[in-house]
Design a protein around this motif. Structure first.
Motif, short mmCIF file in Angstrom:
data_model
loop_
_atom_site.label_atom_id
_atom_site.label_comp_id
_atom_site.label_asym_id
_atom_site.label_seq_id
_atom_site.Cartn_x
_atom_site.Cartn_y
_atom_site.Cartn_z
N ALA A 338 -8.50 2.34 1.59
CA ALA A 338 -7.54 2.02 0.52
C ALA A 338 -6.87 3.27 -0.02
N GLU A 339 -7.61 4.36 -0.17
CA GLU A 339 -7.02 5.57 -0.73
C GLU A 339 -6.01 6.20 0.22
N THR A 340 -6.33 6.19 1.52
CA THR A 340 -5.38 6.73 2.50
C THR A 340 -4.09 5.92 2.50
N ARG A 341 -4.22 4.62 2.38
CA ARG A 341 -3.03 3.77 2.35
C ARG A 341 -2.21 4.04 1.10
N ARG A 342 -2.87 4.29 -0.03
CA ARG A 342 -2.14 4.60 -1.26
C ARG A 342 -1.40 5.92 -1.14
N VAL A 343 -2.06 6.93 -0.58
CA VAL A 343 -1.41 8.23 -0.40
C VAL A 343 -0.20 8.10 0.52
N GLU A 344 -0.33 7.31 1.60
CA GLU A 344 0.80 7.13 2.51
C GLU A 344 1.95 6.40 1.82
N ARG A 345 1.63 5.47 0.93
CA ARG A 345 2.69 4.80 0.19
C ARG A 345 3.46 5.79 -0.68
N VAL A 346 2.76 6.71 -1.30
CA VAL A 346 3.44 7.73 -2.09
C VAL A 346 4.35 8.57 -1.20
N LEU A 347 3.84 8.98 -0.04
CA LEU A 347 4.63 9.79 0.88
C LEU A 347 5.91 9.07 1.31
N LEU A 348 5.79 7.78 1.59
CA LEU A 348 6.92 7.04 2.16
C LEU A 348 7.86 6.48 1.09
N LEU A 349 7.31 5.86 0.06
CA LEU A 349 8.17 5.23 -0.94
C LEU A 349 8.94 6.23 -1.77
N SER A 350 8.42 7.45 -1.91
CA SER A 350 9.14 8.45 -2.67
C SER A 350 10.42 8.89 -1.95
N ARG A 351 10.56 8.56 -0.67
CA ARG A 351 11.74 8.95 0.10
C ARG A 351 12.88 7.94 0.00
N ILE A 352 12.63 6.76 -0.53
CA ILE A 352 13.67 5.74 -0.52
C ILE A 352 14.26 5.54 -1.91
N ARG A 353 15.50 5.09 -1.95
CA ARG A 353 16.23 4.98 -3.22
C ARG A 353 15.61 3.96 -4.15
N ASP A 354 15.01 2.91 -3.60
CA ASP A 354 14.38 1.91 -4.45
C ASP A 354 13.17 2.49 -5.18
N GLY A 355 12.63 3.57 -4.66
CA GLY A 355 11.65 4.35 -5.39
C GLY A 355 10.21 3.90 -5.28
N LEU A 356 9.38 4.70 -5.91
CA LEU A 356 7.93 4.51 -5.97
C LEU A 356 7.55 4.17 -7.39
N ARG A 357 6.73 3.15 -7.57
CA ARG A 357 6.27 2.81 -8.90
C ARG A 357 5.33 3.88 -9.42
N THR A 358 5.59 4.36 -10.63
CA THR A 358 4.75 5.40 -11.21
C THR A 358 3.30 4.98 -11.28
N ALA A 359 3.06 3.68 -11.40
CA ALA A 359 1.69 3.17 -11.50
C ALA A 359 0.88 3.45 -10.24
N GLU A 360 1.54 3.73 -9.12
CA GLU A 360 0.81 4.00 -7.89
C GLU A 360 0.30 5.43 -7.80
N LEU A 361 0.67 6.26 -8.78
CA LEU A 361 0.21 7.65 -8.79
C LEU A 361 -1.15 7.77 -9.46
N GLY A 362 -1.88 8.82 -9.10
CA GLY A 362 -3.08 9.15 -9.82
C GLY A 362 -2.73 9.80 -11.15
N ASP A 363 -3.75 10.06 -11.97
CA ASP A 363 -3.50 10.63 -13.30
C ASP A 363 -2.74 11.95 -13.22
N ALA A 364 -3.19 12.86 -12.33
CA ALA A 364 -2.54 14.17 -12.23
C ALA A 364 -1.10 14.02 -11.75
N GLY A 365 -0.86 13.10 -10.83
CA GLY A 365 0.49 12.86 -10.34
C GLY A 365 1.41 12.37 -11.44
N ARG A 366 0.92 11.44 -12.28
CA ARG A 366 1.74 10.94 -13.40
C ARG A 366 2.05 12.06 -14.38
N HIS A 367 1.10 12.97 -14.58
CA HIS A 367 1.33 14.09 -15.49
C HIS A 367 2.38 15.06 -14.95
#
Length: 411
Positions: A338-367
């Protein structure tokens, strides 16, 4: 070959997937990628799994469509036996290599096998890559008649000396011709460009952009040249035959492309991709970025279903031996936690205009988000809506942004 497959775990000969692969499948699209690994010549920068006629050793290019059809049948049965809910295919993408080195009838036969195994969803997107010198008007009409809806031409450049460095064989003057033939056949058109080729100037790149825009494609991709280890181009740079790509010049080229395309009515929807309308986005590539499911057919092709990822044996002869024996052609596979899949989602969704939901980040990432906004890398208005969307500067530094968003995973 420069292309190297991952190691992974052994893949079962029957191709069966773990029960978890079926979880949530009805909520994900299902696509098919067909790898056609043949090229007339190998370009010096390419590290894809491709073969020229002299490298096939024990297998014929003319038999390939039959082998791919065998794998499609195997795939359909393996998914059924694994309990993965049946879905119609949303997108089919023929890549390579040069798929259109095969006769249109062979491509039609492989598409027909996909249609027979799963059915095509209403409005399915069916794309083939093509070199401008590998098709004529009749070929494109036959592909359209067979059910193809879209063609992606490997234009790369409109400047002869740039094409020569890349070892591309087509005449730039042919680009408007093939685009016109594709449109006459009713196909959507994408043009693929490469920038940052050694010896390419900003004026050269501007000329390529002008030529591409004059053709009014529905979709345009612009990728920075990556010098892959083990390629002929890497050896040429190491020996001093050609200069290394200039990172600052590449950034200038990207900014010029974004400005020129924006002025012409194109919007970016992924870091390297622009369209005139959202309906012309590459739905197949979006499925990759969104983490949907696909089966990859052919030597070296990769697949992903429900967090299980696998890859086929590389050489067409080894591939043919497996599929003709009724065995999985997979060389290895991995099941993502599950964690690897979440990290890959951050890698991929951050590249598209529709964006990545901030909720998918860890605490340090949100900060990190306020700092990324302050640095002009992330759109502040989108962040207020709970999404991470890159600015132009952020797209230029996308890898650095991702490292900051995943700061807690790296700690």
């Amino acid at each position: 070959m420069p292309s190297i497959l991952p190691v992974g775990d052994p893949a079962p000969a029957d191709g069966l997937l773990p029960a978890t692969a079926a979880d949530g499948a009805s909520e994900r699209d299902f696509g098919v990628y067909v790898h056609v690994p043949f090229c007339r010549v190998r370009c010096g920068y390419c590290d894809f799994n491709t073969y020229t006629a002299t490298e096939l050793r024990g297998v014929s290019q003319s038999d390939y469509a039959g082998h791919a059809v065998q794998e499609v049948g195997f795939a359909a049965e393996a998914l059924r036996a694994s309990g993965v809910p049946e879905r119609r295919v949303s997108t089919v993408f023929f890549g390579g290599g040069t798929p259109t080195l095969l006769p249109p009838g062979d491509l039609a036969a492989m598409l027909g096998a996909v249609r027979g195994a799963w059915g095509l969803a209403d409005g399915a997107e069916v794309t083939t890559e093509a070199n401008p010198d590998s098709v004529d008007a009749d070929d494109l009409q036959r592909l359209a008649d067979a059910g193809f809806t879209r063609v992606s031409f490997g234009m790369q450049s409109a400047v002869p000396h740039v094409l020569e460095t890349l070892e591309r064989t087509h005449d730039p003057a042919r680009i408007p011709l093939v685009v016109g033939w594709a449109r006459a056949a009713g196909l959507q058109v994408s043009l693929d460009l490469i920038y940052g080729t050694p010896g390419e100037s900003l004026d050269d790149w501007s000329r390529s952009l002008d030529t591409a825009l004059d053709c009014e494609p529905d979709h345009l991709s612009a990728y920075a040249l990556i010098v892959e280890p083990g390629t002929k181009l890497a050896r040429q740079i190491r020996s001093g035959q050609v200069p290394e790509p200039d990172d600052d010049l590449e950034a200038d080229m990207y900014e010029l492309a974004d400005q020129r395309l924006s002025d012409a009515g194109y919007d970016w929807y992924e870091v390297s991709n622009w369209t005139t309308d959202a309906s012309h986005r590459s739905r197949h590539n979006l499925a990759y970025w969104l983490g949907h499911d696909w089966w990859g057919v052919g030597p070296g092709a990769h697949s992903h279903v429900g967090g299980v990822r696998w890859w086929n044996v590389k050489h067409p002869a080894a591939y043919a031996q497996r599929v003709l024996a009724g065995e999985s052609p997979a060389a290895g596979r991995e099941t993502l936690d599950a964690e690897t899949r979440r990290v890959e989602r951050v890698l991929l969704l951050s590249r598209i205009r529709d964006g990545l939901r901030t909720a998918e980040l860890g605490d340090a990432g949100r900060h990190e988000v306020p700092g990324l906004i302050a640095d002009g890398l992330v759109d502040g208005r989108a962040a207020l809506r709970g999404s991470i969307v890159l600015t132009l500067r952020g797209r230029l530094l996308a890898d650095a942004v991702v490292r900051r968003l995943l700061a807690d995973e790296a700690a």
